[in-house]
Design a protein around this motif. Structure first.
Motif, mmCIF file in Angstrom:
data_model
loop_
_atom_site.group_PDB
_atom_site.id
_atom_site.type_symbol
_atom_site.label_atom_id
_atom_site.label_comp_id
_atom_site.label_asym_id
_atom_site.label_seq_id
_atom_site.Cartn_x
_atom_site.Cartn_y
_atom_site.Cartn_z
ATOM 1 N N ARG A 115 16.161 0.395 25.419
ATOM 2 C CA ARG A 115 16.050 0.209 26.863
ATOM 3 C C ARG A 115 16.638 -1.132 27.285
ATOM 4 N N ILE A 116 17.158 -1.148 28.489
ATOM 5 C CA ILE A 116 17.557 -2.393 29.153
ATOM 6 C C ILE A 116 16.584 -2.584 30.310
ATOM 7 N N SER A 117 15.767 -3.616 30.230
ATOM 8 C CA SER A 117 14.700 -3.798 31.215
ATOM 9 C C SER A 117 15.038 -4.838 32.280
ATOM 10 N N GLU A 118 15.937 -5.766 31.978
ATOM 11 C CA GLU A 118 16.284 -6.772 32.980
ATOM 12 C C GLU A 118 17.700 -7.297 32.761
ATOM 13 N N ILE A 119 18.285 -7.753 33.853
ATOM 14 C CA ILE A 119 19.649 -8.296 33.842
ATOM 15 C C ILE A 119 19.594 -9.715 34.382
ATOM 16 N N SER A 120 20.197 -10.633 33.665
ATOM 17 C CA SER A 120 20.263 -12.024 34.114
ATOM 18 C C SER A 120 21.639 -12.281 34.741
ATOM 19 N N VAL A 121 21.625 -12.874 35.939
ATOM 20 C CA VAL A 121 22.861 -13.152 36.670
ATOM 21 C C VAL A 121 22.914 -14.644 37.001
ATOM 22 N N GLN A 122 24.038 -15.284 36.649
ATOM 23 C CA GLN A 122 24.263 -16.690 36.986
ATOM 24 C C GLN A 122 25.541 -16.796 37.809
ATOM 25 N N SER A 123 25.469 -17.585 38.866
ATOM 26 C CA SER A 123 26.629 -17.768 39.734
ATOM 27 C C SER A 123 26.874 -19.257 39.948
ATOM 28 N N LYS A 124 28.146 -19.639 40.094
ATOM 29 C CA LYS A 124 28.501 -21.027 40.375
ATOM 30 C C LYS A 124 29.336 -21.090 41.650
ATOM 31 N N ASP A 125 29.325 -22.265 42.267
ATOM 32 C CA ASP A 125 30.050 -22.431 43.524
ATOM 33 C C ASP A 125 31.536 -22.646 43.259
ATOM 34 N N LEU A 126 32.269 -22.975 44.334
ATOM 35 C CA LEU A 126 33.725 -23.131 44.219
ATOM 36 C C LEU A 126 34.117 -24.257 43.277
ATOM 37 N N PHE A 127 33.282 -25.281 43.160
ATOM 38 C CA PHE A 127 33.597 -26.430 42.309
ATOM 39 C C PHE A 127 32.916 -26.339 40.941
ATOM 40 N N TYR A 128 32.322 -25.182 40.651
ATOM 41 C CA TYR A 128 31.673 -24.943 39.349
ATOM 42 C C TYR A 128 30.624 -26.014 39.039
ATOM 43 N N HIS A 129 29.928 -26.460 40.053
ATOM 44 C CA HIS A 129 28.962 -27.524 39.841
ATOM 45 C C HIS A 129 27.531 -26.998 39.882
ATOM 46 N N GLU A 130 27.136 -26.430 41.007
ATOM 47 C CA GLU A 130 25.777 -25.914 41.130
ATOM 48 C C GLU A 130 25.696 -24.503 40.546
ATOM 49 N N LYS A 131 24.568 -24.232 39.870
ATOM 50 C CA LYS A 131 24.353 -22.918 39.243
ATOM 51 C C LYS A 131 23.153 -22.235 39.891
ATOM 52 N N GLN A 132 23.326 -20.996 40.272
ATOM 53 C CA GLN A 132 22.253 -20.187 40.837
ATOM 54 C C GLN A 132 21.938 -19.060 39.850
ATOM 55 N N THR A 133 20.661 -18.830 39.606
ATOM 56 C CA THR A 133 20.238 -17.833 38.613
ATOM 57 C C THR A 133 19.269 -16.849 39.237
ATOM 58 N N GLU A 134 19.421 -15.598 38.848
ATOM 59 C CA GLU A 134 18.506 -14.550 39.313
ATOM 60 C C GLU A 134 18.335 -13.516 38.208
ATOM 61 N N VAL A 135 17.110 -13.025 38.043
ATOM 62 C CA VAL A 135 16.805 -11.989 37.054
ATOM 63 C C VAL A 135 16.467 -10.709 37.802
ATOM 64 N N LEU A 136 17.203 -9.640 37.502
ATOM 65 C CA LEU A 136 17.041 -8.362 38.188
ATOM 66 C C LEU A 136 16.423 -7.333 37.257
ATOM 67 N N GLY A 137 15.613 -6.449 37.812
ATOM 68 C CA GLY A 137 15.029 -5.379 37.027
ATOM 69 C C GLY A 137 16.033 -4.283 36.730
ATOM 70 N N CYS A 138 15.815 -3.570 35.631
ATOM 71 C CA CYS A 138 16.724 -2.489 35.223
ATOM 72 C C CYS A 138 15.917 -1.450 34.455
ATOM 73 N N GLU A 139 16.238 -0.182 34.655
ATOM 74 C CA GLU A 139 15.567 0.907 33.943
ATOM 75 C C GLU A 139 16.609 1.821 33.311
ATOM 76 N N GLU A 140 17.278 1.318 32.316
ATOM 77 C CA GLU A 140 18.325 2.080 31.627
ATOM 78 C C GLU A 140 17.851 2.378 30.211
ATOM 79 N N CYS A 141 18.034 3.621 29.782
ATOM 80 C CA CYS A 141 17.508 4.040 28.484
ATOM 81 C C CYS A 141 18.575 4.817 27.707
ATOM 82 N N LEU A 142 18.681 4.518 26.425
ATOM 83 C CA LEU A 142 19.588 5.225 25.510
ATOM 84 C C LEU A 142 18.768 5.771 24.351
#
Length: 392
Positions: A115-142
Motif C-alpha cells: 500500500r501507498i498511504s501518504e505522499i510527501s510533496v516539497q516545493s521551492k520558490d523561484l530562487f530555490y531558497h524557501e521550502k514548503q512541505t505538505e504530506v497528502l493522504g493516499c489509498e493505493e494498493c497493489l
C-alpha cells in the motif's frame, strides 16, 4: 543611486515572490501516485505513475514528490546495481497550467499486499531558497500474487496426484460427470437418458456416470517452521506449491478447499478458502488469499503463545479427519515433527487418502517416518527460484 534602486527592486521582488509562493503554491495544485495495475504476479513488472498538475498562473520550478514503497519492489534500472531504495522520489518542474506524468518500472520480487498511504510533496520558490512541505493522504494498493512453481518439474508430480485422485476406491456415482453413454436398460431412470445421443442414433441412450467420491480435494498448507531457524524461502515455495496445485486441479474441473495456519497480514485471521461464492473467479480468490499471508519474521518456539495458537495439528487435525471422509487430501508441509506425522498416520489408518508434499532446502532436511513413505514426495528447492521433485 541607480544601483541602490536595482538592489532595492531585487529585494522587493524576492520578498514578493517568497510571499506569493508561501501563500499560493498549493492552490490549484494536485499530485497522485498510483500503480499501473492492481494485481500482478511475482516476477512481473509494475509501473508506478506519478502525476502532477498545476492549475494556476504561478509556475512551480521545483517539486519533489516522494513516497515509501516496499523493499520487495525494486526499481528496474537499479535491479543489478545494488542500489535499492524503499522510496520513490521524482524532482519535477511544472509550468503554469501544466500536467506532468512520470512512469517508473518496478520488479515485484515477492508476493504480498503493498500500500501507498501518504505522499510527501516539497516545493521551492523561484530562487530555490524557501521550502514548503505538505504530506497528502493516499489509498493505493497493489496485490502481488504468488508465482507458480517450475512447471517442468511439477508436471510429473501432478500427474501422479491426479492419477491417485481418479483411481481411489469408488464409493458413489457423481451425476455431474459422465464417462460415456450406453443402451437404455429397464432399471435406468428417465433422468439418466442422454436425449442428444438418443436423437442422433434413434435408440434410447443413457449416461454412464463417473464414480468419483474423491473428485473433491482439500489442500492443507502448514507454514510452521521445522526448526529454530525460519526458512523463509521454503515457506514461500510452500505457498507457490499450494497455488499451483489449486490452479491445475481447477483447470481439470476439480474444486478444492484450502486451509492454512498462516495469518492474514491485515485481519490476523487464519487464511482459508472454504466456500466458493457463486459467480466467483476461483483462482482470483485463491491468489488474493495466498498473497495476504504474513510470514513472521522469527520462528515460533515451543511453549510460546503464538506457537500454540498456530500449531497445525491443534488447529486442523479434527478437520482433516472430517474432510478425509469424502475428500482427497493434499498436505503441503516442511514441518515434519512427530505430532504432525502421527496425525497423518491417523488419517491413513482410518482409510483416508492423502499426498504429502515436503518442500525442503536440501534432501538432508527430509525425514518422514517409514509408514508414510508411500504418501510423501520431496520438493527440493535450490534457492534460485527453481525446484526439483523427487519421489521416495
Amino acid at each position: 543611486m541607480l544601483i541602490l534602486s536595482i538592489l532595492l527592486g531585487c529585494l522587493v521582488l524576492y520578498r514578493l515572490q517568497a510571499l506569493l509562493y508561501r501563500k499560493y503554491w498549493s492552490r490549484g495544485f494536485s499530485v497522485s501516485v498510483r500503480y499501473g495495475k492492481h494485481q500482478v504476479t511475482e516476477g512481473e513488472k509494475v509501473c508506478v505513475c506519478i502525476s502532477v498538475e498545476n492549475r494556476k498562473w504561478l509556475p512551480l520550478p521545483a517539486i519533489l514528490v516522494s513516497c515509501a514503497l516496499s523493499e520487495h519492489l525494486v526499481r528496474v534500472e537499479r535491479e543489478n546495481s545494488g542500489q535499492h531504495s524503499r522510496n520513490v522520489s521524482e524532482l519535477l518542474s511544472v509550468l503554469m497550467n501544466q500536467r506532468i506524468t512520470r512512469s517508473i518500472d518496478y520488479l515485484c520480487q515477492r508476493r504480498g499486499v503493498y500500500r501507498i498511504s501518504e505522499i510527501s510533496v516539497q516545493s521551492k520558490d523561484l530562487f530555490y531558497h524557501e521550502k514548503q512541505t505538505e504530506v497528502l493522504g493516499c489509498e493505493e494498493c497493489l496485490t502481488v500474487y504468488p508465482a507458480c512453481v517450475e512447471m517442468d518439474s511439477f508436471i510429473p508430480l501432478y500427474q501422479n496426484l491426479y492419477g491417485q485422485i481418479l483411481t481411489q476406491r469408488l464409493m458413489q456415482e457423481d451425476p455431474f460427470f459422465h464417462r460415456g453413454v450406453r443402451e437404455y436398460q429397464p432399471f435406468d431412470q428417465m433422468r439418466q437418458i442422454d436425449w442428444k445421443a438418443t436423437a442422433k442414433t434413434g435408440e434410447l441412450k443413457v449416461y454412464v456416470p463417473e464414480r468419483t467420491a474423491y473428485r473433491k480435494v482439500a489442500v492443507f498448507l502448514n507454514l510452521q517452521s521445522d526448526n529454530y531457524f525460519l526458512n523463509t524461502p521454503v515457506l514461500e515455495e510452500s505457498i507457490r506449491l499450494a497455488k499451483t496445485v489449486c490452479m491445475c486441479l481447477n483447470r481439470d474441473g476439480l474444486q478444492c478447499k484450502i486451509y492454512t495456519n498462516g495469518h492474514d497480514a491485515e485481519t490476523d485471521e487464519m487464511v482459508c478458502v472454504e466456500h466458493l461464492p457463486p459467480d466467483t473467479d476461483y483462482m482470483h480468490l485463491v491468489n488474493s488469499h495466498l498473497a495476504r499471508i504474513r510470514i513472521r519474521s522469527y520462528p515460533a518456539v515451543a511453549g510460546d503463545e503464538s506457537f500454540e495458537r498456530d500449531r497445525f495439528v491443534r488447529c486442523y487435525e479434527p478437520r482433516m479427519l472430517r474432510e478425509a471422509e469424502d475428500h482427497f487430501l493434499v498436505v503441503i508441509s516442511n514441518y515434519q515433527h512427530t505430532d504432525f506425522q502421527e496425525a497423518l498416520e491417523n488419517i491413513k489408518r482410518r482409510g483416508g487418502n492423502l499426498l504429502w508434499l515436503v518442500p525442503v532446502g536440501n534432501s538432508q532436511e527430509y525425514h518422514p517416518q517409514e509408514s508414510l513413505a508411500d504418501e510423501a514426495r520431496i520438493w527440493n528447492l535450490n534457492y534460485e527460484s527453481r525446484a526439483v521433485m523427487r519421489e521416495t
